[in-house]
Design an enzyme around this catalytic site. Structure first.
Site, PDB file in Angstrom:
ATOM      1  N   SER A  38       1.855  -5.664   0.568  1.00  0.00           N
ATOM      2  CA  SER A  38       1.331  -4.880   1.681  1.00  0.00           C
ATOM      3  C   SER A  38       1.834  -3.444   1.644  1.00  0.00           C
ATOM      4  O   SER A  38       1.187  -2.547   2.180  1.00  0.00           O
ATOM      5  CB  SER A  38       1.779  -5.483   3.012  1.00  0.00           C
ATOM      6  OG  SER A  38       1.337  -6.806   3.130  1.00  0.00           O
ATOM      7  N   HIS A  57      -5.051  -5.751  -2.872  1.00  0.00           N
ATOM      8  CA  HIS A  57      -4.500  -6.085  -1.557  1.00  0.00           C
ATOM      9  C   HIS A  57      -5.579  -6.623  -0.621  1.00  0.00           C
ATOM     10  O   HIS A  57      -6.408  -5.863  -0.117  1.00  0.00           O
ATOM     11  CB  HIS A  57      -3.842  -4.818  -0.962  1.00  0.00           C
ATOM     12  CG  HIS A  57      -3.191  -5.047   0.374  1.00  0.00           C
ATOM     13  ND1 HIS A  57      -3.143  -4.082   1.351  1.00  0.00           N
ATOM     14  CD2 HIS A  57      -2.573  -6.134   0.884  1.00  0.00           C
ATOM     15  CE1 HIS A  57      -2.522  -4.580   2.404  1.00  0.00           C
ATOM     16  NE2 HIS A  57      -2.168  -5.809   2.151  1.00  0.00           N
ATOM     17  N   ASN A 102      -2.073  -0.299   6.293  1.00  0.00           N
ATOM     18  CA  ASN A 102      -0.779  -0.569   6.932  1.00  0.00           C
ATOM     19  C   ASN A 102      -0.022   0.708   7.286  1.00  0.00           C
ATOM     20  O   ASN A 102       0.742   0.725   8.250  1.00  0.00           O
ATOM     21  CB  ASN A 102       0.064  -1.501   6.065  1.00  0.00           C
ATOM     22  CG  ASN A 102      -0.474  -2.922   6.115  1.00  0.00           C
ATOM     23  OD1 ASN A 102      -1.081  -3.321   7.108  1.00  0.00           O
ATOM     24  ND2 ASN A 102      -0.285  -3.680   5.054  1.00  0.00           N
ATOM     25  N   GLU A 124      -7.904  -3.410  -0.760  1.00  0.00           N
ATOM     26  CA  GLU A 124      -7.400  -2.117  -1.238  1.00  0.00           C
ATOM     27  C   GLU A 124      -6.985  -2.300  -2.701  1.00  0.00           C
ATOM     28  O   GLU A 124      -6.102  -3.106  -2.988  1.00  0.00           O
ATOM     29  CB  GLU A 124      -6.193  -1.650  -0.415  1.00  0.00           C
ATOM     30  CG  GLU A 124      -6.555  -1.220   1.001  1.00  0.00           C
ATOM     31  CD  GLU A 124      -5.335  -0.826   1.833  1.00  0.00           C
ATOM     32  OE1 GLU A 124      -5.482   0.045   2.702  1.00  0.00           O
ATOM     33  OE2 GLU A 124      -4.237  -1.383   1.630  1.00  0.00           O
TER      34      GLU A 124
HETATM   35  N1  LIG Z   1       0.512 -11.954   6.104  1.00  0.00           N
HETATM   36  C1  LIG Z   1      -0.384 -10.995   5.987  1.00  0.00           C
HETATM   37  O1  LIG Z   1      -1.100 -10.664   6.939  1.00  0.00           O
HETATM   38  C2  LIG Z   1      -0.546 -10.281   4.667  1.00  0.00           C
HETATM   39  C3  LIG Z   1      -1.723  -9.543   4.445  1.00  0.00           C
HETATM   40  C4  LIG Z   1      -1.910  -8.921   3.200  1.00  0.00           C
HETATM   41  C5  LIG Z   1      -0.923  -9.014   2.233  1.00  0.00           C
HETATM   42  N2  LIG Z   1       0.221  -9.719   2.501  1.00  0.00           N
HETATM   43  C6  LIG Z   1       1.220  -9.795   1.417  1.00  0.00           C
HETATM   44  O2  LIG Z   1       1.041 -11.042   0.753  1.00  0.00           O
HETATM   45  C7  LIG Z   1       2.297 -11.493   0.227  1.00  0.00           C
HETATM   46  C8  LIG Z   1       2.571 -12.891   0.744  1.00  0.00           C
HETATM   47  O3  LIG Z   1       2.556 -12.864   2.165  1.00  0.00           O
HETATM   48  P1  LIG Z   1       2.235 -14.161   3.058  1.00  0.00           P
HETATM   49  O4  LIG Z   1       1.873 -13.654   4.389  1.00  0.00           O
HETATM   50  O5  LIG Z   1       1.344 -15.079   2.315  1.00  0.00           O
HETATM   51  O6  LIG Z   1       3.721 -14.783   3.159  1.00  0.00           O
HETATM   52  P2  LIG Z   1       4.190 -16.252   3.540  1.00  0.00           P
HETATM   53  O7  LIG Z   1       5.510 -16.092   4.196  1.00  0.00           O
HETATM   54  O8  LIG Z   1       3.117 -17.006   4.229  1.00  0.00           O
HETATM   55  O9  LIG Z   1       4.373 -16.907   2.088  1.00  0.00           O
HETATM   56  C9  LIG Z   1       5.304 -16.418   1.162  1.00  0.00           C
HETATM   57  C10 LIG Z   1       5.239 -17.240  -0.118  1.00  0.00           C
HETATM   58  O10 LIG Z   1       6.248 -16.735  -1.011  1.00  0.00           O
HETATM   59  C11 LIG Z   1       6.945 -17.829  -1.565  1.00  0.00           C
HETATM   60  N3  LIG Z   1       8.292 -17.419  -1.952  1.00  0.00           N
HETATM   61  C12 LIG Z   1       9.330 -17.157  -1.122  1.00  0.00           C
HETATM   62  N4  LIG Z   1      10.403 -16.817  -1.851  1.00  0.00           N
HETATM   63  C13 LIG Z   1      10.028 -16.875  -3.148  1.00  0.00           C
HETATM   64  C14 LIG Z   1      10.713 -16.658  -4.383  1.00  0.00           C
HETATM   65  N5  LIG Z   1      12.002 -16.328  -4.408  1.00  0.00           N
HETATM   66  N6  LIG Z   1       9.999 -16.774  -5.540  1.00  0.00           N
HETATM   67  C15 LIG Z   1       8.683 -17.112  -5.506  1.00  0.00           C
HETATM   68  N7  LIG Z   1       8.004 -17.368  -4.365  1.00  0.00           N
HETATM   69  C16 LIG Z   1       8.672 -17.227  -3.221  1.00  0.00           C
HETATM   70  C17 LIG Z   1       6.955 -18.872  -0.458  1.00  0.00           C
HETATM   71  O11 LIG Z   1       7.208 -20.157  -0.972  1.00  0.00           O
HETATM   72  C18 LIG Z   1       5.535 -18.730   0.081  1.00  0.00           C
HETATM   73  O12 LIG Z   1       4.644 -19.459  -0.729  1.00  0.00           O
HETATM   74  C19 LIG Z   1       3.342 -10.454   0.666  1.00  0.00           C
HETATM   75  O13 LIG Z   1       3.513  -9.530  -0.369  1.00  0.00           O
HETATM   76  C20 LIG Z   1       2.673  -9.798   1.863  1.00  0.00           C
HETATM   77  O14 LIG Z   1       3.116  -8.486   2.097  1.00  0.00           O
HETATM   78  C21 LIG Z   1       0.422 -10.374   3.676  1.00  0.00           C
END
Ligand SMILES: NC(=O)c1ccc[n+]([C@@H]2O[C@H](COP(=O)([O-])OP(=O)(O)OC[C@H]3O[C@@H](n4cnc5c(N)ncnc54)[C@H](O)[C@@H]3O)[C@@H](O)[C@H]2O)c1
Length: 282
Positions: free
Chosen positions: A119, A140, A190, A152
């Protein structure tokens, strides 16, 4: 190189959503989580989502079966070796993502694109962990990925024009409306959204109005589909905290300093929807 197969890493909110989008767009999809059970749970989530679409008459049964036949789940990174594009979507933590990119570079075939769904984090920091910095970019997606039109495509200084063109074409093929953006913390959305979300938390913290009334005001007064505090709960408060920290580290703008209550809630395990408790209860 034409993209045919996509590897997705991370079984969180975003990994599951991106899996649905790419499988429905016709790509072969390999889902990788650290635990096989979490990878299988992503497939189960996908099955449930597709079943709902069939029920509502938005998807044919045959198409559902074809989508599911294109998806496999694994706990092995080596299963991604033949992917044409890998989308990393693990926790928003630069050190973890850097380690993953270095490892992936040694596993995934030459010429494949390694993309991040980060993000806010610096994409070039991930690119330089690899021997193929020209093939690294940001892809993204927005939450929930199946519903949101935007992707993005983030261009780090190191990316080739071909990589960006292929990433834009991939997003379009997924039915999205991509935009291209430079590698700056928060990209477009963001960087503009989070000062607003953080100021909503400030307003709650200083007692200007209740959480319900802040959200209700922004929905009714601005026509937003959801209020800022519900949106933070949807994004995840831990992810939101990381986003604000990355924005503040890059720009030093006080509007990005995370409100103390946000940090305390994350410490307490109140992460929003995914934990059942955030600014609201779920
Ligand atoms: N939540 C949102 O609205 C959103 C939107 C766009 C992008 N993102 C981005 O997407 C990515 C994931 O976000 P999310 O919301 O799915 O998070 P989440 O908390 O739902 O999931 C995180 C994932 O990362 C894994 N993880 C944690 N520690 C780890 C490690 N050491 N090694 C490998 N995997 C590991 C977890 O097991 C889980 O599967 C982030 O970079 C976030 O910024 C999030």
């Amino acid at each position: 190189m034409a993209i045919k197969s996509v590897g997705i890493i991370g079984s969180g909110i975003m990994g599951a959503g991106i899996a649905e989008v790419t499988a429905k767009a016709g790509y072969e999809v390999v889902l990788r989580s650290r635990q096989q059970a979490s990878a299988d749970a992503m497939v189960a989530k996908l099955e449930k989502s597709l079943a709902k679409q069939v029920e509502k008459g938005r998807l044919e049964e045959a198409e559902r079966d074809a989508v599911l036949a294109r998806v496999s789940a694994t706990d092995e990174l080596s299963a991604l070796k033949d992917s044409d594009l890998v989308i990393e979507s693990v926790v928003e933590d630069l050190a973890i993502k850097k380690g993953l990119f270095a490892e992936l570079d040694g596993i995934v075939k030459d010429g494949a694109i390694l993309a991040t769904n980060t993000s806010t984090l610096s994409v070039v920091d991930l690119a330089v962990e690899t021997q193929r910095p020209d093939r690294v970019c940001g892809v993204h997606f927005f939450n929930p990925a199946p519903a949101m039109a935007l992707v993005e495509v983030v261009r780090p200084l190191t990316a080739s024009d071909e990589t960006i063109a292929e990433a834009l074409a991939f997003a379009t093929e997924c039915g999205k409306s991509p935009v291209e953006v430079k590698d700056r913390a928060g990209f477009i959305v963001n960087a503009l959204l989070f000062p607003y979300l953080n100021n909503a938390v400030r307003m709650l913290e200083n007692g200007t109005a209740s959480a319900e009334d802040i959200d209700s005001a922004m929905k009714g007064g601005c026509g937003f589909p959801m209020g800022p505090l519900a949106l933070l709960d949807l994004v995840g408060l831990d992810t939101s905290l990381s986003i604000l920290e990355a924005l503040y580290a890059e720009f030093g703008d006080p509007n990005y300093v995370p409100m103390p209550v946000l940090r305390r809630m994350v410490t307490a395990g109140q992460l929003g929807r995914k934990s059942g408790q955030g600014f609201f209860s779920y």
